[in-house]
Design a protein around this motif. Structure first.
Motif, mmCIF file in Angstrom:
data_model
loop_
_atom_site.group_PDB
_atom_site.id
_atom_site.type_symbol
_atom_site.label_atom_id
_atom_site.label_comp_id
_atom_site.label_asym_id
_atom_site.label_seq_id
_atom_site.Cartn_x
_atom_site.Cartn_y
_atom_site.Cartn_z
ATOM 1 N N GLY A 108 0.835 -1.202 0.082
ATOM 2 C CA GLY A 108 0.053 0.034 -0.005
ATOM 3 C C GLY A 108 0.861 1.237 -0.114
ATOM 4 O O GLY A 108 0.157 2.279 -0.196
ATOM 5 N N HIS A 109 1.993 0.939 0.079
ATOM 6 C CA HIS A 109 2.909 2.185 0.183
ATOM 7 C C HIS A 109 3.724 2.188 -1.305
ATOM 8 O O HIS A 109 3.909 1.288 -2.040
ATOM 9 C CB HIS A 109 3.868 2.106 1.432
ATOM 10 C CG HIS A 109 4.696 3.669 1.716
ATOM 11 N ND1 HIS A 109 5.748 3.913 0.820
ATOM 12 C CD2 HIS A 109 4.353 4.302 2.547
ATOM 13 C CE1 HIS A 109 6.169 5.213 1.513
ATOM 14 N NE2 HIS A 109 5.497 5.304 2.256
ATOM 15 N N GLY A 110 4.008 3.824 -1.487
ATOM 16 C CA GLY A 110 4.817 3.799 -2.912
ATOM 17 C C GLY A 110 5.946 3.087 -3.067
ATOM 18 O O GLY A 110 6.190 2.666 -4.166
ATOM 19 N N THR A 111 6.683 2.881 -1.790
ATOM 20 C CA THR A 111 8.199 2.383 -1.974
ATOM 21 C C THR A 111 7.928 0.667 -2.313
ATOM 22 O O THR A 111 8.689 0.247 -3.201
ATOM 23 C CB THR A 111 8.771 2.332 -0.746
ATOM 24 O OG1 THR A 111 7.980 1.841 0.329
ATOM 25 C CG2 THR A 111 8.920 3.999 -0.341
ATOM 26 N N GLY A 168 12.474 3.339 -1.387
ATOM 27 C CA GLY A 168 12.873 4.287 -0.150
ATOM 28 C C GLY A 168 13.352 5.667 -0.301
ATOM 29 O O GLY A 168 13.868 6.202 0.581
ATOM 30 N N ILE A 169 13.372 6.037 -1.741
ATOM 31 C CA ILE A 169 14.190 7.170 -1.943
ATOM 32 C C ILE A 169 13.079 8.463 -2.096
ATOM 33 O O ILE A 169 12.303 8.283 -2.963
ATOM 34 C CB ILE A 169 15.018 7.109 -3.326
ATOM 35 C CG1 ILE A 169 15.870 5.885 -3.143
ATOM 36 C CG2 ILE A 169 15.618 8.224 -3.571
ATOM 37 C CD1 ILE A 169 16.243 5.290 -4.441
ATOM 38 N N MET A 170 13.264 9.405 -1.483
ATOM 39 C CA MET A 170 12.639 10.819 -1.644
ATOM 40 C C MET A 170 12.896 11.536 -2.883
ATOM 41 O O MET A 170 14.038 11.163 -3.144
ATOM 42 C CB MET A 170 12.504 11.364 -0.329
ATOM 43 C CG MET A 170 11.969 10.853 0.892
ATOM 44 S SD MET A 170 12.115 12.039 2.354
ATOM 45 C CE MET A 170 10.835 13.051 1.857
ATOM 46 N N ARG A 198 8.082 6.892 -10.053
ATOM 47 C CA ARG A 198 7.691 7.914 -8.815
ATOM 48 C C ARG A 198 6.176 7.212 -8.473
ATOM 49 O O ARG A 198 5.307 7.416 -9.313
ATOM 50 C CB ARG A 198 7.719 9.367 -9.444
ATOM 51 C CG ARG A 198 7.080 10.330 -8.268
ATOM 52 C CD ARG A 198 6.936 11.594 -8.835
ATOM 53 N NE ARG A 198 6.407 12.592 -7.874
ATOM 54 C CZ ARG A 198 5.162 12.612 -7.579
ATOM 55 N NH1 ARG A 198 4.174 12.076 -8.173
ATOM 56 N NH2 ARG A 198 5.016 13.297 -6.667
ATOM 57 N N ILE A 199 6.116 7.124 -7.274
ATOM 58 C CA ILE A 199 4.951 6.718 -6.925
ATOM 59 C C ILE A 199 4.610 7.320 -5.501
ATOM 60 O O ILE A 199 5.176 7.145 -4.529
ATOM 61 C CB ILE A 199 4.393 5.022 -6.498
ATOM 62 C CG1 ILE A 199 4.576 4.401 -8.109
ATOM 63 C CG2 ILE A 199 3.250 4.789 -6.120
ATOM 64 C CD1 ILE A 199 4.452 2.985 -7.873
ATOM 65 N N MET A 240 10.444 7.612 -5.004
ATOM 66 C CA MET A 240 11.365 6.955 -6.139
ATOM 67 C C MET A 240 11.584 5.368 -5.867
ATOM 68 O O MET A 240 12.239 5.085 -5.052
ATOM 69 C CB MET A 240 12.284 7.912 -6.501
ATOM 70 C CG MET A 240 11.858 9.404 -6.551
ATOM 71 S SD MET A 240 10.940 9.859 -7.895
ATOM 72 C CE MET A 240 11.585 8.923 -9.567
ATOM 73 N N THR A 241 11.542 4.947 -7.140
ATOM 74 C CA THR A 241 12.145 3.512 -7.192
ATOM 75 C C THR A 241 13.152 3.687 -8.151
ATOM 76 O O THR A 241 12.673 4.077 -9.599
ATOM 77 C CB THR A 241 11.137 2.602 -7.406
ATOM 78 O OG1 THR A 241 10.086 2.199 -6.483
ATOM 79 C CG2 THR A 241 11.495 0.927 -7.717
#
Length: 212
Positions: A59-62, A175-177, A200-201, A205-206
């Motif tokens: 559920g998290h963008g990472t 886990g990258i902003m 980008r989610i 960033m992945t």
């Protein structure tokens, strides 16, 4: 270290209690659902979770970014290393997507226990080794590496991760902003890693990179 990293990530997005209110489609192939909600949908790979304390429910963008990347770069038969496995969602996804063998490591024994339970919940009876320990506990070289950790920890572990990546091999980092992206990309160049893809989610960033 986990106490400093995962709450930070969680507090930047949805609260844990809302993550699996309903089945979550991710990418083109994956569906993430709570246990006791078995689904059979043609063309979809279902990952069942019983999330308790460990991080990673999709559920998290990472986590979502890592799942989307695994869907693209796991073609079948690869060896995969999941660094900081949490609930085991990425290890389970890699195995269900066709990887030959997955090694899932985490410094938290509780997270490893949760991973083992979720592996069983998904009916996987082989092909995933769960190890309590840091990057040094992974002894082999891997075709695909996935690490969903905060950027400072990715930086700290980069030497150990690149040493365990086959050449050529693909690494998935999340886990990258957004504001950390360009320094992180420069850091990867210094480790002779070629960036293949970025996603980008939700402000996170992945980055997918290849070892030359």
């Amino acid at each position: 270290m986990r106490e400093l990293i995962e709450p930070f990530i969680e507090h930047q997005g949805e609260k844990r209690g809302f993550w699996l209110r309903k089945t979550r489609p991710i990418g083109e192939k994956l569906l993430v659902a709570k246990k006791n909600r078995p689904l059979r949908i043609p063309g979809k790979t279902v990952i069942l979770l019983d999330p308790r304390s460990a991080f990673g429910t999709g559920g998290h963008g990472t986590t979502e970014g890592c799942l989307v990347a695994l869907e693209k770069f796991v073609k079948g038969g690869e060896t995969v290393l999941d660094v900081g496995t949490g609930t085991g969602i990425l290890a389970i996804a890699a195995r269900k997507l066709g990887s030959g063998h997955v090694t899932a490591i985490d410094i938290d024994p509780g997270a490893c226990a949760e991973t083992v339970k979720n592996i069983a919940l998904n009916g996987i009876d082989g092909g995933i080794d769960v190890i309590v320990g840091g990057i040094e506990s992974a002894k082999d070289r891997y075709d695909v590496l996935v690490a969903n950790l905060r950027t400072p920890l990715l930086v700290d572990l980069m030497d150990g991760m690149t040493e365990r990546l086959a050449s050529p091999g693909v690494a998935i980092f999340s886990g990258i902003m957004e504001m950390e992206l360009h320094p992180f990309l420069s850091f990867l160049e210094g480790h002779r890693m070629e960036t293949l893809k970025m996603e980008r989610i939700g402000g996170w960033m992945t980055v997918v990179a290849r070892k030359g």
